[in-house]
Design an enzyme around this catalytic site. Structure first.
Site, PDB file in Angstrom:
ATOM      1  N   GLU A   9       0.929  -1.478  -0.169  1.00  0.00           N
ATOM      2  CA  GLU A   9       0.227  -0.074  -0.223  1.00  0.00           C
ATOM      3  C   GLU A   9       0.890   1.547  -0.089  1.00  0.00           C
ATOM      4  O   GLU A   9       0.128   1.997  -0.166  1.00  0.00           O
ATOM      5  CB  GLU A   9      -1.097   0.171   0.744  1.00  0.00           C
ATOM      6  CG  GLU A   9      -0.030   0.389   2.336  1.00  0.00           C
ATOM      7  CD  GLU A   9      -0.113  -1.536   3.325  1.00  0.00           C
ATOM      8  OE1 GLU A   9       0.055  -2.103   1.752  1.00  0.00           O
ATOM      9  OE2 GLU A   9       0.010  -1.781   4.384  1.00  0.00           O
ATOM     10  N   ASN A  10       2.199   0.874   0.278  1.00  0.00           N
ATOM     11  CA  ASN A  10       3.106   2.023   0.216  1.00  0.00           C
ATOM     12  C   ASN A  10       2.961   2.986  -1.457  1.00  0.00           C
ATOM     13  O   ASN A  10       3.671   3.503  -1.797  1.00  0.00           O
ATOM     14  CB  ASN A  10       4.077   2.233   0.695  1.00  0.00           C
ATOM     15  CG  ASN A  10       5.326   0.769   0.313  1.00  0.00           C
ATOM     16  OD1 ASN A  10       4.612  -0.103   0.011  1.00  0.00           O
ATOM     17  ND2 ASN A  10       6.386   0.697   0.426  1.00  0.00           N
TER      18      ASN A  10
END
Lengths: 218, 247
Positions: free
Chosen positions: A46-47
């Site tokens: 998710e980064n």
């Protein structure tokens, strides 16, 4: 009884072919090591990376390429990188097929707590509240009891919640358990060598046992 | 002579219309005053504006409100500002890697607003797109929802989350040109382009600064209109939080 690797191995069986999957920190990360042959999976971090690959060789470590656990990783051929809004955009628009994450507590109606122990530990929710709010399928990987020996499968969570009514399946060192739509922990499988009695004793919430409970095949 | 696809003569005729280049980090942060609200790009220690953080530290600015996904580690990134108690309030999603942060938080010295990571991204995005607020399902049924308006769409509950309002956005890019166009690298992109769009004043530090025309317009992540000040940073440490390798 399973060790952490065993839990990861059992969860790997849940990963379906041609799916996009988000792995949380800890045991969930290990799942990538045990995928079955012929299963094509694209891991999202998710980064801001789709197509997460294995850890790099020492000479290929790049501080600009990390996963959400801040570990150095690689991007596979066909990977793409993007900003955090697009990353959570693909999460909330339900493009991610499966989320696997850890938990401190799960309740029998599928509530999950995994980000805060008031007065003691505050790490933050990171992306977990987003993931549990929108994932199509959520599997929790965790120990059945905490370090103090208390059950983590409860009637109601004591800790601040990460999300409500969202967990579908739990895999622990003792068992595979589903959340019943009307509430309750449905025992699906026992870990090798574990008795139903052991699982009952380690489960504080309502445990539903229907018929013969098979032992896990790993 | 050519630069990129252009003749130098042609470039000299048009020139940049808006001057954004500053000499260094100290010049870029010179007007950040005590009590300012800052957005700081980066995820963990990846893609953080190292030069500007150091310059703010040296300048002595205090009483800051910092919006950033993480709070650095004890001795790097925003952790440096926390150590010297320059931060009044942090708005973050995950602060697990910083013991001093956790200590200040539990003792009540530091005001902290922990919010879901997607909400952090969307509140930056809303500011950058001129939208006052967004709806998100993250945090419904949790303490994050306390005091917030909610609404049901298609049978599912969403929280109303407002756009951030920051005085300065401080971002780090891989490449940039003197017109403020930015390109980010891999996962060092993270919150940087969102915050760049969201600041009243946006400061960009870049690893490599080039002349206009050297970057392909089709590859620009952040158009220069969002960037007010730009400079080439130096001595990037790019510290790795968790160095993991395979044999």
């Amino acid at each position: 009884m399973l060790d952490k690797e065993g839990i990861a191995k059992r969860i790997a069986k849940e990963v379906k072919n041609n799916t996009y999957v988000n792995l949380g920190i800890g045991i969930p990360t290990l799942v990538a090591n045990y995928l079955h042959e012929g299963i094509n999976v694209c891991f999202q971090s998710e980064n801001g990376l789709l197509g997460v690959g294995p850890f790099p060789k020492e000479y290929a470590v790049d501080p600009d390429v990390i996963n959400a656990g801040k570990q150095t990783i690689t991007a596979l051929p066909g990977a793409s990188s993007f900003d955090s809004a697009m990353s959570f955009g693909m999460i909330h628009s339900k493009k991610i097929d499966l989320t696997i994450l850890g938990a401190m507590e799960v309740s029998e109606n599928g509530d999950i707590a995994n980000w805060k122990i008031p007065g003691k530990m505050v790490k933050g929710m990171g992306g977990a509240m987003d993931l549990v709010a929108s994932a199509k399928h959520i599997i929790v990987a965790m120990q059945h009891v905490n370090k103090a020996g208390e059950s983590k499968l409860l009637t109601k969570c004591d800790l601040p919640l990460t999300g409500k009514n969202c967990v579908k399946r739990i895999v622990t060192e003792l068992a595979v358990i589903d959340i019943a739509p009307e509430g309750g922990f449905v025992l699906i499988e026992r870990a090798p060598g574990v008795s139903i009695e052991q699982i009952k004793n380690a489960t504080a919430g309502k445990l539903l046992i229907n018929g013969d409970i098979p032992e896990m095949a790993l | 002579m050519k630069r990129g696809n252009f003749d130098i003569d042609f470039i000299n005729q048009i020139k940049s219309m808006i001057y954004k280049l500053v000499t260094d980090a100290a010049a870029a942060v010179a007007d950040i005053t005590d009590g300012s609200t800052l957005m700081l790009g980066g995820f963990g220690l990846c893609g953080i504006p190292e030069n500007c953080i150091q310059a703010i530290l040296e300048k002595g600015t205090t009483n800051l409100t910092c919006i950033s996904n993480n709070a650095g580690v004890d001795d790097f990134g925003i952790g440096l500002l926390l150590q010297q108690k320059r931060v009044k309030k942090m708005i973050s999603s995950y602060v697990g890697e910083n013991e001093e942060f956790e200590r200040q938080l539990l003792s009540g010295e530091l005001e902290v607003e922990l919010i879901p990571q997607g909400t952090l991204a969307f509140r930056c995005m809303a500011a950058g797109y001129g939208m006052p607020a967004i709806y998100t399902p993250a945090g419904v049924g949790t303490e994050v929802a306390a005091g917030k308006e909610s609404r049901i769409f298609d049978g599912k509950e969403y929280l109303l989350e407002t756009a951030f309002n920051a005085d300065f956005a401080i971002v780090k890019a891989w490449k940039g040109d003197t017109d403020g166009n930015l390109i980010f690298k891999s996962t060092a992109r993270n919150f940087n382009p969102l915050m760049a769009m969201a600041g009243k004043i946006t400061i960009a530090e870049v690893e490599e600064l080039v002349e206009p025309g050297m970057l392909d317009p089709d590859q620009i992540h952040t158009p220069g209109i969002y960037v007010h000040r730009i400079f080439e940073g130096k001595n990037y440490e790019k510290r790795i939080e968790k160095r993991t390798t395979s044999k």
